[in-house]
Motif scaffolding. Structure first.
Motif, PDB file in Angstrom:
ATOM      1  N   PRO A 438      22.110  38.384  -1.628  1.00  8.73           N
ATOM      2  CA  PRO A 438      23.354  37.408  -1.445  1.00  8.73           C
ATOM      3  C   PRO A 438      24.374  37.538  -0.456  1.00  8.73           C
ATOM      4  O   PRO A 438      24.690  36.808   0.326  1.00  8.73           O
ATOM      5  CB  PRO A 438      23.977  36.913  -2.696  1.00  8.73           C
ATOM      6  CG  PRO A 438      22.995  37.309  -3.828  1.00  8.73           C
ATOM      7  CD  PRO A 438      22.059  38.610  -3.199  1.00  8.73           C
ATOM      8  N   LYS A 439      24.538  38.873  -0.218  1.00  8.81           N
ATOM      9  CA  LYS A 439      25.715  39.487   0.861  1.00  8.81           C
ATOM     10  C   LYS A 439      24.810  39.603   2.200  1.00  8.81           C
ATOM     11  O   LYS A 439      25.755  39.912   3.141  1.00  8.81           O
ATOM     12  CB  LYS A 439      26.117  40.832   0.202  1.00  8.81           C
ATOM     13  CG  LYS A 439      26.940  40.641  -1.013  1.00  8.81           C
ATOM     14  CD  LYS A 439      28.348  39.905  -0.793  1.00  8.81           C
ATOM     15  CE  LYS A 439      29.114  39.723  -1.937  1.00  8.81           C
ATOM     16  NZ  LYS A 439      30.125  38.745  -1.772  1.00  8.81           N
ATOM     17  N   SER A 440      23.781  39.427   2.392  1.00  8.33           N
ATOM     18  CA  SER A 440      23.163  39.736   3.781  1.00  8.33           C
ATOM     19  C   SER A 440      23.582  38.386   4.668  1.00  8.33           C
ATOM     20  O   SER A 440      23.866  37.225   4.234  1.00  8.33           O
ATOM     21  CB  SER A 440      21.702  39.710   3.794  1.00  8.33           C
ATOM     22  OG  SER A 440      20.975  38.541   3.087  1.00  8.33           O
ATOM     23  N   ASN A 441      23.754  38.707   5.955  1.00  9.48           N
ATOM     24  CA  ASN A 441      24.251  37.559   6.707  1.00  9.48           C
ATOM     25  C   ASN A 441      23.354  37.505   7.944  1.00  9.48           C
ATOM     26  O   ASN A 441      22.245  38.121   8.425  1.00  9.48           O
ATOM     27  CB  ASN A 441      25.668  37.882   7.254  1.00  9.48           C
ATOM     28  CG  ASN A 441      25.813  39.084   7.860  1.00  9.48           C
ATOM     29  OD1 ASN A 441      25.138  39.606   8.700  1.00  9.48           O
ATOM     30  ND2 ASN A 441      27.104  39.395   7.836  1.00  9.48           N
ATOM     31  N   GLY A 442      23.527  36.480   8.890  1.00  9.36           N
ATOM     32  CA  GLY A 442      22.637  36.245  10.034  1.00  9.36           C
ATOM     33  C   GLY A 442      22.656  37.388  11.011  1.00  9.36           C
ATOM     34  O   GLY A 442      21.547  37.587  11.600  1.00  9.36           O
ATOM     35  N   LYS A 443      23.873  37.993  11.345  1.00  9.40           N
ATOM     36  CA  LYS A 443      23.639  39.168  12.054  1.00  9.40           C
ATOM     37  C   LYS A 443      22.868  40.339  11.703  1.00  9.40           C
ATOM     38  O   LYS A 443      21.989  40.957  12.429  1.00  9.40           O
ATOM     39  CB  LYS A 443      25.306  39.733  12.572  1.00  9.40           C
ATOM     40  CG  LYS A 443      25.964  38.685  13.012  1.00  9.40           C
ATOM     41  CD  LYS A 443      27.611  39.245  12.976  1.00  9.40           C
ATOM     42  CE  LYS A 443      28.423  38.357  13.713  1.00  9.40           C
ATOM     43  NZ  LYS A 443      29.971  38.804  13.623  1.00  9.40           N
ATOM     44  N   GLY A 444      22.914  40.561  10.328  1.00 10.53           N
ATOM     45  CA  GLY A 444      21.846  41.766   9.787  1.00 10.53           C
ATOM     46  C   GLY A 444      20.631  41.439   9.759  1.00 10.53           C
ATOM     47  O   GLY A 444      19.688  42.181  10.155  1.00 10.53           O
ATOM     48  N   ALA A 445      20.412  40.188   9.662  1.00  9.30           N
ATOM     49  CA  ALA A 445      18.944  39.508   9.400  1.00  9.30           C
ATOM     50  C   ALA A 445      18.312  39.603  10.859  1.00  9.30           C
ATOM     51  O   ALA A 445      17.122  40.032  11.285  1.00  9.30           O
ATOM     52  CB  ALA A 445      18.921  38.090   9.173  1.00  9.30           C
ATOM     53  N   PHE A 446      19.230  39.271  12.025  1.00 11.92           N
ATOM     54  CA  PHE A 446      18.617  39.021  13.465  1.00 11.92           C
ATOM     55  C   PHE A 446      18.585  40.698  13.851  1.00 11.92           C
ATOM     56  O   PHE A 446      17.355  41.038  14.414  1.00 11.92           O
ATOM     57  CB  PHE A 446      19.596  38.567  14.329  1.00 11.92           C
ATOM     58  CG  PHE A 446      19.365  38.711  15.609  1.00 11.92           C
ATOM     59  CD1 PHE A 446      18.492  37.551  16.037  1.00 11.92           C
ATOM     60  CD2 PHE A 446      19.892  39.638  16.739  1.00 11.92           C
ATOM     61  CE1 PHE A 446      18.060  37.450  17.569  1.00 11.92           C
ATOM     62  CE2 PHE A 446      19.485  39.411  17.844  1.00 11.92           C
ATOM     63  CZ  PHE A 446      18.681  38.518  18.331  1.00 11.92           C
ATOM     64  N   VAL A 447      19.294  41.523  13.621  1.00 15.19           N
ATOM     65  CA  VAL A 447      19.160  42.926  14.137  1.00 15.19           C
ATOM     66  C   VAL A 447      17.732  43.486  13.269  1.00 15.19           C
ATOM     67  O   VAL A 447      17.161  44.408  13.742  1.00 15.19           O
ATOM     68  CB  VAL A 447      20.325  43.780  13.999  1.00 15.19           C
ATOM     69  CG1 VAL A 447      20.349  45.297  14.224  1.00 15.19           C
ATOM     70  CG2 VAL A 447      21.398  43.159  14.985  1.00 15.19           C
ATOM     71  N   GLY A 448      17.900  43.258  12.117  1.00 14.38           N
ATOM     72  CA  GLY A 448      16.868  43.965  11.054  1.00 14.38           C
ATOM     73  C   GLY A 448      15.558  43.448  11.707  1.00 14.38           C
ATOM     74  O   GLY A 448      14.669  44.325  11.762  1.00 14.38           O
ATOM     75  N   MET A 449      15.439  42.099  12.086  1.00 12.68           N
ATOM     76  CA  MET A 449      14.137  41.613  12.435  1.00 12.68           C
ATOM     77  C   MET A 449      13.621  42.232  13.646  1.00 12.68           C
ATOM     78  O   MET A 449      12.738  42.603  13.847  1.00 12.68           O
ATOM     79  CB  MET A 449      14.457  40.237  12.551  1.00 12.68           C
ATOM     80  CG  MET A 449      13.130  39.379  13.318  1.00 12.68           C
ATOM     81  SD  MET A 449      11.924  39.080  12.147  1.00 12.68           S
ATOM     82  CE  MET A 449      10.505  38.223  13.447  1.00 12.68           C
ATOM     83  N   PHE A 450      14.755  42.505  14.589  1.00 11.13           N
ATOM     84  CA  PHE A 450      14.225  42.915  16.076  1.00 11.13           C
ATOM     85  C   PHE A 450      13.994  44.517  15.763  1.00 11.13           C
ATOM     86  O   PHE A 450      12.716  45.030  16.126  1.00 11.13           O
ATOM     87  CB  PHE A 450      15.660  43.041  17.037  1.00 11.13           C
ATOM     88  CG  PHE A 450      15.333  43.601  18.044  1.00 11.13           C
ATOM     89  CD1 PHE A 450      15.023  42.879  19.224  1.00 11.13           C
ATOM     90  CD2 PHE A 450      15.870  44.933  18.436  1.00 11.13           C
ATOM     91  CE1 PHE A 450      14.806  43.361  20.475  1.00 11.13           C
ATOM     92  CE2 PHE A 450      15.531  45.624  19.709  1.00 11.13           C
ATOM     93  CZ  PHE A 450      15.260  44.736  20.645  1.00 11.13           C
ATOM     94  N   VAL A 451      14.778  45.400  14.724  1.00 10.21           N
ATOM     95  CA  VAL A 451      14.211  46.765  14.710  1.00 10.21           C
ATOM     96  C   VAL A 451      12.866  46.788  13.890  1.00 10.21           C
ATOM     97  O   VAL A 451      11.856  47.579  14.164  1.00 10.21           O
ATOM     98  CB  VAL A 451      15.270  47.474  13.837  1.00 10.21           C
ATOM     99  CG1 VAL A 451      14.775  48.661  13.411  1.00 10.21           C
ATOM    100  CG2 VAL A 451      16.424  47.432  14.664  1.00 10.21           C
ATOM    101  N   GLY A 452      12.616  45.898  12.794  1.00 15.64           N
ATOM    102  CA  GLY A 452      11.084  45.939  12.244  1.00 15.64           C
ATOM    103  C   GLY A 452      10.174  45.707  13.100  1.00 15.64           C
ATOM    104  O   GLY A 452       9.193  46.155  13.041  1.00 15.64           O
TER     105      GLY A 452
END
Length: 612
Positions: A438-452
């Protein structure tokens, strides 16, 4: 290479009949929908969510098994043994995760595109980041499943390659564009039946040819093909029990939980309960197809035990083994070879139609609806017409995708699963962040997707530049001792696992241990590495950017709320119990006596005594 065998009249009749019935189903669904007047995009894309669990289950089973299963699985068993059968356990864990986490979440949100959920949860930037990755994956995957089986069949049976590809694309486009999701589902049911019948025909006739299943099993055991109890934990090993269980679970969970082609099917069910039922029934169907295909691989090894067709130069690669087996041992029975080809192309049709429908749904829901404002003013008929035109465009594009796939070569099973792991692993990571944290946000998802995604692409491409050593791939030995005329110049097993590039750098004779160990990672681990790195980076970035406040609880998987309530209910019960114990211990305990009974009652029950 041996001369191509030519189809007989009955073979063409059987093959053409399969194409005709598939097209007829689409025309019937279109005619039926036209009579009822239900020309809406929801009817076209998800069947008004009124399809029962049983056809959906068979449709789910056929879509991502495809011709790769019919042709690739037997070749996989021939070269590497029965370890591939362990995917049955992987699929069970996949179905459990899908039913517990993703079906309740998606179904209650009443969405058509799964990526609409990401827009609500993380915003448009993450949504389009994931949508673009999905479309790229589907382009690669549809190209592989269209071209590779067609090439293998054309080289062995004599069917013209591009005529078969164009015919397949046209028939598939016709029934998908006309009939919508209902046509896709019911043609999938028909095509899965053809796939199973084709595989069973090869299994039964092959067993008779060799001398029975017992003899086949003994030959396979002596040849080292009965090897599914390999518990080596080394992640560099191509296939072991743990590699398949861990890597396969992540990969297939990405397919069933985040891929629009699969999610769209179970969202078309009548209810959430029906959707869960469909997913588990689908697992049973997949097990039947997988087991039959793997047993066909053992039949193939028993037939070619002493004369490997690849080494004998009868065929150019292992993808042609299954078609060669059919035309050599079943060619005398009219129509049987045609039945097998129909079986392989049924798998191709089911996959292409699912992909076309999914891409049309994504384009409508994720591009046209939110970007083109006049869309809402269009009538239902015009919206449906746009959806049909998109399905036609994507269907015809599969011919071009097959042309791109013609640049690839090698093991089609590994090629398809590698591409899936590289691209779908990060997508699964984003959906995991959205649904479970629940605490994850759009910025984290975007950067995480890019790195993964960057990490998985790096490892995947590097693995082609530095192919894993033979001690990790464990390609099993084959023989040419029984060949009457062998043109083979070597008895060393040929590595057929190259993919994604036509020309790869030659393996260096001496590689550093770091390169050898890191880039020799099993291709099945691409998905968990990408997914977990996406989740980890996403959580860290979300933590440093403030997390999420005032999140709509419907955007979190219901199982998270259930676990949260269970934990805090137990804590409240424990806290209440401790409080009661403290209250009881805070009062003095007086001995009972006739003289002090009244005082005792007053001390232990001060409120009650006050009222008295």
């Amino acid at each position: 290479m041996a001369e191509n065998n030519v189809f007989h009249v009955w073979d063409y009749v059987v093959f053409a009949s399969m194409l005709f019935v598939s097209a007829a189903i689409g025309i019937f669904c279109a005619f039926k929908r036209g009579r009822t007047g239900q020309e809406t995009t929801e009817e076209f894309l998800v069947g008004n969510r009124q399809i029962s669990a049983y056809p959906i289950a068979l449709s789910l089973a056929s879509s991502f098994l495809s011709a790769i299963t019919v042709i690739g699985n037997p070749a996989e068993v021939y070269n590497f043994g029965m370890m591939f059968l362990m995917f049955g356990f992987t699929w069970l864990f996949t179905m459990i995760a899908t039913c517990l986490i993703y079906i309740p979440l998606f179904y209650r949100l009443n969405i058509i595109s799964t990526y609409e959920y990401l827009n609500r949860r993380f915003g448009q930037l993450v949504r389009y980041q994931v949508v673009c990755c999905f479309l790229i994956y589907m382009f690669f995957y549809l190209g592989i499943v269209t071209y590779a089986p067609s090439l293998a069949l054309s080289q062995v049976t004599g069917i013209n390659l591009w005529i078969s590809i164009v015919t397949t694309a046209l028939v598939c486009t016709l029934y998908t564009a006309l009939g919508g999701i209902k046509a896709v589902v019911w043609t999938d049911v028909f095509q899965l039946c053809i796939m199973v019948i084709g595989l069973l025909t090869v299994l039964i006739q092959g067993s008779i040819h060799v001398g029975g299943l017992g003899k086949i099993w003994n030959i396979a055991e002596n040849g080292g093909r009965i090897n599914f109890l390999d518990f080596d934990p080394d992640p560099r090993r191509r296939h072991t029990f743990w590699t398949i269980l861990v890597g396969g679970t992540f990969g297939w969970t990405a397919t069933y939980s985040c891929n629009q082609a699969q999610v769209q099917r179970y969202l078309a069910c009548k209810s959430e309960k029906e959707a869960r039922k469909a997913v588990f029934l689908n697992w049973v169907g997949m097990i039947i197809v997988l087991t039959t295909a793997c047993l066909c691989g053992l039949v193939m090894y028993a037939v070619y035990e002493t004369c490997d067709p690849v080494k004998a130069n009868k065929i150019s690669n292992s993808n042609q083994l299954m078609p060669l087996l059919v035309v050599e041992i079943l060619d005398q029975t009219p129509g049987v070879a045609g039945l097998f080809v129909a079986s392989a192309y049924s798998g191709t049709l089911s996959t292409i139609s699912s992909g076309i429908s999914a891409m049309a749904a994504v384009f409508v829901e994720d591009f046209i609806k939110p970007i083109w404002k006049p869309w809402e003013q269009l009538s239902d008929g015009k919206k449906t017409l746009v959806s049909k035109l998109l399905a036609m465009i994507f269907g015809l594009a599969t011919v071009g995708l097959a042309g791109v796939a013609s640049l690839l070569q090698g093991n089609i099973i590994q090629a398809s699963l590698s591409v899936a792991g590289i691209i779908q692993g990060p997508i699964l990571g984003v959906f995991t962040l959205a649904a479970l944290f629940p605490k994850s946000n759009g910025k984290g998802a975007f950067v995480g997707m890019f790195v993964g995604l960057a990490l998985s692409i790096w490892v995947g491409i590097a693995a082609q530049i530095y192919p894993p050593a033979d001690k990790f791939t464990r390609l099993l030995a084959t023989s040419t001792s029984g060949c009457l005329q062998s043109n083979s110049t070597t008895s060393i097993p040929v590595n057929v696992t190259s993919l994604l590039t036509t020309i790869t750098s030659a393996r260096q004779e001496e590689k550093s241990s770091i390169v050898e160990n890191f880039y020799s990672l099993s291709y099945l681990y691409y998905s968990p590495v990408a997914c977990l790195s996406t989740v980890l980076v996403g959580l860290i970035v979300s933590m440093f950017t403030g997390g999420t406040e005032n999140l709509d609880p419907t955007l979190i998987a219901p199982i998270v709320h259930t676990i949260h309530k269970f934990i805090f209910r137990n804590r409240e019960s424990l806290s209440t119990s401790e409080t009661n114990n403290k209250l009881q211990n805070s009062y003095p305990v007086l001995k009972k006596s006739p003289e002090s009974s009244e005082n005792t009652m007053q001390v232990l029950n001060p409120i009650k005594s006050t009222r008295m």
